[in-house]
Scaffold this motif. Structure first.
Motif, PDB file in Angstrom:
ATOM      1  N   PHE A  15      26.240   2.101  -4.136  1.00 55.01           N
ATOM      2  CA  PHE A  15      27.364   2.001  -3.205  1.00 55.01           C
ATOM      3  C   PHE A  15      28.679   1.787  -3.954  1.00 55.01           C
ATOM      4  O   PHE A  15      29.696   2.433  -3.665  1.00 55.01           O
ATOM      5  CB  PHE A  15      27.110   0.839  -2.242  1.00 55.01           C
ATOM      6  CG  PHE A  15      28.271   0.515  -1.337  1.00 55.01           C
ATOM      7  CD1 PHE A  15      28.801   1.465  -0.484  1.00 55.01           C
ATOM      8  CD2 PHE A  15      28.829  -0.762  -1.339  1.00 55.01           C
ATOM      9  CE1 PHE A  15      29.871   1.165   0.344  1.00 55.01           C
ATOM     10  CE2 PHE A  15      29.890  -1.071  -0.512  1.00 55.01           C
ATOM     11  CZ  PHE A  15      30.411  -0.102   0.334  1.00 55.01           C
ATOM     12  N   ASN A  59      20.057   0.495   8.675  1.00 54.54           N
ATOM     13  CA  ASN A  59      19.111   1.240   7.840  1.00 54.54           C
ATOM     14  C   ASN A  59      19.298   0.956   6.357  1.00 54.54           C
ATOM     15  O   ASN A  59      18.545   1.470   5.529  1.00 54.54           O
ATOM     16  CB  ASN A  59      19.272   2.745   8.092  1.00 54.54           C
ATOM     17  CG  ASN A  59      18.924   3.127   9.518  1.00 54.54           C
ATOM     18  OD1 ASN A  59      17.982   2.590  10.096  1.00 54.54           O
ATOM     19  ND2 ASN A  59      19.689   4.046  10.096  1.00 54.54           N
ATOM     20  N   GLN A  60      20.318   0.140   6.066  1.00 51.37           N
ATOM     21  CA  GLN A  60      20.640  -0.148   4.672  1.00 51.37           C
ATOM     22  C   GLN A  60      19.875  -1.368   4.184  1.00 51.37           C
ATOM     23  O   GLN A  60      19.919  -2.435   4.781  1.00 51.37           O
ATOM     24  CB  GLN A  60      22.144  -0.398   4.518  1.00 51.37           C
ATOM     25  CG  GLN A  60      22.593  -0.610   3.084  1.00 51.37           C
ATOM     26  CD  GLN A  60      22.391   0.647   2.265  1.00 51.37           C
ATOM     27  OE1 GLN A  60      21.494   0.721   1.428  1.00 51.37           O
ATOM     28  NE2 GLN A  60      23.215   1.656   2.525  1.00 51.37           N
ATOM     29  N   ASN A 102      20.775  -0.648  -4.541  1.00 48.87           N
ATOM     30  CA  ASN A 102      21.583   0.031  -3.535  1.00 48.87           C
ATOM     31  C   ASN A 102      23.064  -0.344  -3.649  1.00 48.87           C
ATOM     32  O   ASN A 102      23.950   0.483  -3.409  1.00 48.87           O
ATOM     33  CB  ASN A 102      21.069  -0.289  -2.132  1.00 48.87           C
ATOM     34  CG  ASN A 102      19.765   0.426  -1.832  1.00 48.87           C
ATOM     35  OD1 ASN A 102      19.413   1.393  -2.484  1.00 48.87           O
ATOM     36  ND2 ASN A 102      19.031  -0.064  -0.846  1.00 48.87           N
ATOM     37  N   TRP A 118      29.039  -0.990   5.301  1.00 46.75           N
ATOM     38  CA  TRP A 118      27.798  -0.869   4.517  1.00 46.75           C
ATOM     39  C   TRP A 118      26.793  -1.950   4.917  1.00 46.75           C
ATOM     40  O   TRP A 118      25.609  -1.675   5.071  1.00 46.75           O
ATOM     41  CB  TRP A 118      28.140  -0.964   3.033  1.00 46.75           C
ATOM     42  CG  TRP A 118      26.985  -0.662   2.116  1.00 46.75           C
ATOM     43  CD1 TRP A 118      26.433   0.556   1.868  1.00 46.75           C
ATOM     44  CD2 TRP A 118      26.254  -1.603   1.320  1.00 46.75           C
ATOM     45  NE1 TRP A 118      25.398   0.440   0.966  1.00 46.75           N
ATOM     46  CE2 TRP A 118      25.269  -0.871   0.615  1.00 46.75           C
ATOM     47  CE3 TRP A 118      26.335  -2.986   1.136  1.00 46.75           C
ATOM     48  CZ2 TRP A 118      24.376  -1.479  -0.264  1.00 46.75           C
ATOM     49  CZ3 TRP A 118      25.451  -3.586   0.257  1.00 46.75           C
ATOM     50  CH2 TRP A 118      24.479  -2.842  -0.442  1.00 46.75           C
ATOM     51  N   ASP A 173      25.202  -1.442   8.469  1.00 45.20           N
ATOM     52  CA  ASP A 173      24.244  -0.348   8.602  1.00 45.20           C
ATOM     53  C   ASP A 173      22.819  -0.915   8.610  1.00 45.20           C
ATOM     54  O   ASP A 173      22.320  -1.388   7.593  1.00 45.20           O
ATOM     55  CB  ASP A 173      24.418   0.632   7.432  1.00 45.20           C
ATOM     56  CG  ASP A 173      23.515   1.855   7.545  1.00 45.20           C
ATOM     57  OD1 ASP A 173      22.687   1.899   8.476  1.00 45.20           O
ATOM     58  OD2 ASP A 173      23.649   2.770   6.716  1.00 45.20           O
TER      59      ASP A 173
END
Length: 328
Positions: A230, A219-220, A226, A214, A217
């Motif tokens: 998650f 793009n996270q 968020n 996670w 990433d």
């Protein structure tokens, strides 16, 4: 000697002592050559806002029209003699004013020379001054707390010194023992939310691979909202696996019972029925299967498990393409 004369003499002595003290304090504030001054390497604050420094430098270098001289610093910085270089000084308080004065190219700066010093008290005073102004970054606070704990000081003592709670000290101390990937997130400045960092660390203990992926990433966006989503996803995924395992267990028991019954009755097998149906689907070009033992949020939704990564997702049933129905 009369009582009134004695009291009068005491007043005179008090007045003389007061004058002496005032002269001493005034005499300790001097215009020091700025080249003789160095920042304290143990100062908890390491980062200074460049824009704010430039703004302060403009104020310091402003020419007073009445005196035709630069305004300079209005509040003297506090320094102590450098024990390793005679005639030189180390800053106790006022490093921001010192840095701004260098930018303003001031040759001297007003300074109060403190000779009666205690290293621990200096460190505490610096920390208190910065933390009250909210000038410190979480990493600077954590590093200072770590250094104090390494010296043998107790968390309760540090909490009282800073006027903070024991939980505050514990929370920041925990930042010094983060898992590697979360520590890198903290050190790089990508995340400075102390609560979020500690929550990530707690979740990492149970789900190290998932949390690592996670964070990796690109793009996270790492933020509390968020993270909440998650964490909910992980909980649902694990709950789904638990339900599926329980279902498998129940099915296994059913199979055993059926076998026992078969031995007794030996009925003719009905080949027109499936003992266990597995519905294979395709969703957005990705193959998977329908999870029939997990309750969806509505009758138009359903849970699927992708073949590629084994992850569960709730999707709209109308978006699914049934590719086959096989016997499990």
């Amino acid at each position: 000697m009369s009582k009134s004369k004695f009291l009068g003499d005491l007043k005179n002595v008090s007045s003389v002592l007061s004058q002496k003290t005032n002269k001493t304090n005034a005499g300790n504030i001097v215009d020091l050559d700025i080249n003789l001054i160095s920042p304290d390497p143990n100062q908890p604050r390491k980062d200074f806002n460049e824009e704010e420094l430039n703004s302060l430098a403009d104020s310091i270098s402003f020419i007073n029209p009445r005196t035709s001289k630069p305004r300079g610093v209005k509040q003297a910085i506090t320094v102590r003699p450098n024990p390793e270089k005679k005639g030189y000084y180390i800053i106790i308080m006022g490093e921001r004013r010192y840095r701004a004065s260098i930018i303003a190219k001031m040759p001297t700066i007003k300074a109060y020379i403190e000779n009666d010093i205690n290293e621990e008290e200096i460190s505490d005073d610096q920390m208190i001054e910065n933390i009250q102004k909210s000038d410190l970054k979480p990493k600077e606070i954590a590093n200072w707390i770590g250094k104090q704990l390494a010296k043998g000081r107790k968390k309760g003592e540090l909490a009282k010194t800073l006027g903070k709670s024991n939980a505050f000290i514990t929370q920041y101390a925990a930042l010094l023992a983060l898992p590697i990937i979360i520590g890198e997130l903290f050190d790089s400045g990508k995340c400075s939310d102390v609560t979020l960092l500690n929550d990530l660390s707690t979740l990492h203990k149970k789900n190290p691979n998932e949390v690592d992926n996670w964070i990796k990433d690109n793009n996270q966006e790492i933020n509390r909202d968020n993270f909440k989503l998650f964490k909910e996803f992980l909980n649902q995924h694990q709950q789904g696996e638990g339900d599926e395992n329980e279902s498998h267990s129940q099915n296994d028991e059913s199979v055993l019972i059926e076998k026992e019954n078969d031995k007794e009755s030996k009925p003719t097998k009905n080949t027109s029925k499936l003992s266990k149906a597995i519905i294979m689907i395709e969703h957005q070009g990705m193959p998977g299967r329908l999870v029939i033992n997990k309750r969806p949020s509505s009758d138009t939704m359903g849970w699927i498990k992708y073949d590629e990564n084994g992850e569960d997702f709730e999707v709209k049933l109308k978006d699914l393409l049934i590719t086959s129905i096989i016997e499990g």
